[in-house]
Motif scaffolding. Structure first.
Motif, PDB file in Angstrom:
ATOM      1  N   HIS A 214     -66.232 -11.958-115.541  1.00 22.80           N
ATOM      2  CA  HIS A 214     -64.813 -12.325-115.596  1.00 22.80           C
ATOM      3  C   HIS A 214     -64.044 -11.121-116.132  1.00 22.80           C
ATOM      4  O   HIS A 214     -64.633 -10.120-116.538  1.00 22.80           O
ATOM      5  CB  HIS A 214     -64.609 -13.526-116.527  1.00 22.80           C
ATOM      6  N   ASP A 216     -60.335 -10.150-118.685  1.00 25.42           N
ATOM      7  CA  ASP A 216     -59.492 -10.721-119.743  1.00 25.42           C
ATOM      8  C   ASP A 216     -58.080 -10.142-119.689  1.00 25.42           C
ATOM      9  O   ASP A 216     -57.473  -9.897-120.730  1.00 25.42           O
ATOM     10  CB  ASP A 216     -60.112 -10.433-121.126  1.00 25.42           C
ATOM     11  N   HIS A 337     -66.724  -8.191-116.830  1.00 35.78           N
ATOM     12  CA  HIS A 337     -67.922  -8.144-117.656  1.00 35.78           C
ATOM     13  C   HIS A 337     -68.668  -9.470-117.636  1.00 35.78           C
ATOM     14  O   HIS A 337     -68.079 -10.527-117.457  1.00 35.78           O
ATOM     15  CB  HIS A 337     -67.588  -7.718-119.087  1.00 35.78           C
TER      16      HIS A 337
HETATM   17 FE   LIG Z   1     -64.280 -11.486-121.783  1.00 37.93          FE
END
Ligand SMILES: [Fe+2]
Length: 355
Positions: A214, A216, A337
């Protein structure tokens, strides 16, 4: 060798990547600007000793939450009550029944001199499970403000700052990041100003836990700093363009078709994946869709793809005392990551957004 297992999927044994030298500030800045994850190995060894008692208390809190599936009752006891009382009072507790992963959320207001002098309202800390998997006991404590999932959290830096301070009093080991001269130097040089640490998450990654690939990205945030305080985690981290390069190269290689078929048994799925990999824009858009199962099957569950990413140099093994910096420039250039818990015990980690 490290054994990668996550929520029932066994990704096999992999070589342990090593990072031994501390990178210089210029190198860190350059690496960050090229959208690449950076490990600062064993930066925190001394801080971990200094905070050993706090880390022990947090581990105990985690075990209590795990045992009782409650959170707020523990905040109303020593030492949390005394530490919070100086600047915070609890307004409400919510059992978070609408959220299957939610355990309990505490709403808090912050005041400066006395309780009439409220400086920030609707702050919260929420305890959650990290997954629905029976054998994954991972927990997280997240600090933010306002309506979860609706609010533009970066629109109110003051509330973000106070939500950060709430994290400081519940998890005093937060200062391992927020007062670390080396981290502050690196981030100041990257941002051109002093960093603030917002949208904080305190993780307890348990065996069989971790996070699927995912990113962020959040408006107003430059990236994430992650500190491993106990236990250990294995990471794959690559900027979105590099991850797409590797997905395309892997999918287009004849030798990998059996590995792909092992996670995508239907021929129609394999064909759609092949087609996606023929058009970068289509692949890029597909990866942003909430349901991107064809790519998930490959990057999160295919042992051969994981081994390939390791061979291409995208793996990191974090042990207690290590720090990882994850640049999150924008949706097209952020570092994606994937995380696996290593070992038999849950470890504590701090994950703070950088603003
Ligand atoms: Fe993350």
């Amino acid at each position: 060798m490290l054994h990668l297992k996550r929520r029932g999927f066994d990704l096999g044994l992999v070589e342990q990547p090593t990072e031994t030298t501390a990178p210089a500030t210029e190198h860190v800045k350059h690496t960050w600007q090229s959208d690449t994850a950076i490990v600062l190995p064993q930066l925190l060894s001394q801080d971990l000793q200094k905070h050993a008692e706090n880390i022990k208390k947090s581990h105990f809190l985690m075990q209590n939450v795990l045992r009782t599936a409650e959170f707020v009752p523990f905040l109303e006891k020593t030492p949390y009550l005394e530490n919070m009382q100086k600047n915070f009072f609890i307004v409400a507790a919510s059992p978070e029944e609408h959220d299957e992963q939610g355990i309990e959320k505490v709403y808090v207001d912050a005041f400066e001199n006395n309780e009439d002098d409220v400086v920030a309202e609707e702050l919260w800390c929420k305890a959650s499970w990290l997954s629905f998997h029976d054998e994954d006991a991972s927990l997280r404590f997240r600090f933010s403000w306002g309506m979860e999932g609706y609010e533009d959290v970066s629109s109110d830096p003051l509330k973000q700052t106070w939500a950060g301070k709430l994290c400081d009093v519940i998890f005093p080991e937060s200062s391992i990041i927020t007062q670390n001269d080396t981290i502050l130097d690196h981030l100041s040089s990257i941002l051109g100003k002093n960093p603030s640490f917002v949208e904080r998450i305190v993780y307890f990654n348990a065996p069989n836990g971790g996070a699927q690939f995912h990113h962020d990205v959040e408006r107003g945030h430059a990236g994430v700093v992650f500190a491993q305080l106990s236990g250990s985690t294995f990471w794959l981290a690559a900027s979105k363009p590099k991850l797409m390069d590797e997905i395309i190269a892997f999918v287009q290689h004849d030798n990998n078709q059996a590995a792909i078929a092992s996670v995508l048994p239907e021929q129609a799925q394999q064909q759609t994946l092949t087609k996606l990999c023929q058009n970068r824009d289509d692949l890029s858009c597909y990866m942003e869709e909430p349901d991107h199962e064809l790519i998930e099957a490959l990057i999160d569950r295919c042992p051969t793809f994981v081994a390939y990413m390791i061979s291409q140099g995208f793996a990191h093994h974090l042990q207690a005392g290590d720090v990882l910096l994850l640049p999150q420039r924008d949706i097209d250039n952020c570092v994606w990551h994937s995380v696996f818990t290593i070992g038999d015990t849950p470890g504590e980690a701090l994950s703070f957004a950088i603003r």
